[in-house]
Design an enzyme around this catalytic site. Structure first.
Site, PDB file in Angstrom:
ATOM      1  CB  SER A 134      -0.889  -0.003   1.256  1.00 36.60           C
ATOM      2  OG  SER A 134      -1.536   1.229   1.458  1.00 36.60           O
ATOM      3  CE1 TYR A 147      -4.585  -2.585   5.331  1.00 35.83           C
ATOM      4  CE2 TYR A 147      -3.587  -0.548   4.551  1.00 35.83           C
ATOM      5  CZ  TYR A 147      -4.156  -1.784   4.284  1.00 35.83           C
ATOM      6  OH  TYR A 147      -4.295  -2.219   2.986  1.00 35.83           O
TER       7      TYR A 147
END
Length: 277
Positions: A134, A147
């Protein structure tokens, strides 16, 4: 030429589902795995092979991969590690068990499945392992600590694996996505409600003013948001190019963040990333 095979995790919706449909349309035999049996049944109704794989469950990983191996005769061309979830909230409010739970699914399960696949690819003399990271594996954003940390861990594991596997015929690839249409916000709500006691937090006012609205209210597409097909386009190249890139950036914020972390000081990058706080 035999049909190419790919195992994709996290195919219940969003990026994983689009990737599965895209690769199937290109003639690949797709093993579209999901964490929940009901989602596997739905995909089987679409004509997919759909083994159940829950990254947080070692028995599920072993059984799911065994199912794939039984159907392919013990071979696999590509593994696309994709399934993950988020637990929003300030790190000071996140119990360590909550962080551990996130890492079980987002990191440790990926490592376990990857280790199980490597001997298969070594034996057949080729293979590709593609990890879906990501923009939050490149830079951090407030309220997304679990995350962020899991994707930073995936960056470290994937970079190391790429170096270590350089003397083998196995390609290691990272996909860095930014804002892409998915259900990650909605799917993160149960994890937030389980682990974050926001009313008792010294940041309760900040939760009410900002995070709760972002979490519970659908605001439409984020700036620069792209559809899942943007990821599938890069996945095609990673799977089919003779010499795939070691890393693919997807979405404008990912390109900007990749440049910013190289050229800005830590204070400068903190200022930039805190503007939307």
């Amino acid at each position: 030429m035999s049909q190419k095979t790919i195992l994709i995790t996290g195919c219940s919706s969003g990026i994983g589902l689009d990737a599965a449909r895209t690769m199937k349309a290109r003639g690949w035999r797709v093993f579209a795995s999901c964490r929940q049996e009901a989602d596997c049944d739905r995909l089987k109704g679409e004509g997919f092979d759909s083994p159940q794989i829950d990254y947080a469950d070692s028995e599920s990983i072993a059984a799911g991969l065994s199912d794939v191996m039984a159907q392919t005769g013990g071979t696999l061309d590509v593994l696309f590690n994709n399934g993950a979830f988020a637990t929003p909230g300030a790190l000071e409010d996140l119990p360590t068990d909550g962080l551990r739970r996130n890492f079980e699914a987002n990191v440790f399960g990926w490592h376990e499945l990857t280790r199980a696949v490597i001997p298969v690819m070594r034996a057949q003399g080729h293979g590709r392992i593609i990890n879906h990271s990501s923009v939050l594996g490149l830079v951090s954003q407030p309220w997304r600590g679990a995350y962020n940390a899991s994707k930073y861990a995936i960056e470290g594991l994937t970079d190391t694996l790429r170096l270590e596997m350089a003397d083998t015929p196995i390609h290691i690839v990272t996909l860095n996505t930014g804002p892409v249409t998915s259900k990650i916000r909605v799917n993160s709500i149960p994890h937030f409600e389980r682990w974050i006691n926001w009313k008792a937090s010294p940041r309760a006012d900040q939760y009410e003013a900002k995070l709760l609205k972002r979490l519970y209210e659908s605001r439409g597409p984020d700036p620069f948001e792209l559809p899942p097909s943007a990821v599938s386009k890069k996945l095609i190249h990673a799977c089919e190019a003779t010499r795939p890139k070691p890393r693919y950036y997807i979405t404008t914020p990912t390109y900007i963040s990749g440049i910013a972390r190289r050229v800005l000081s830590t204070r400068g990058l903190d200022w930039l990333l805190s503007r939307g706080r």
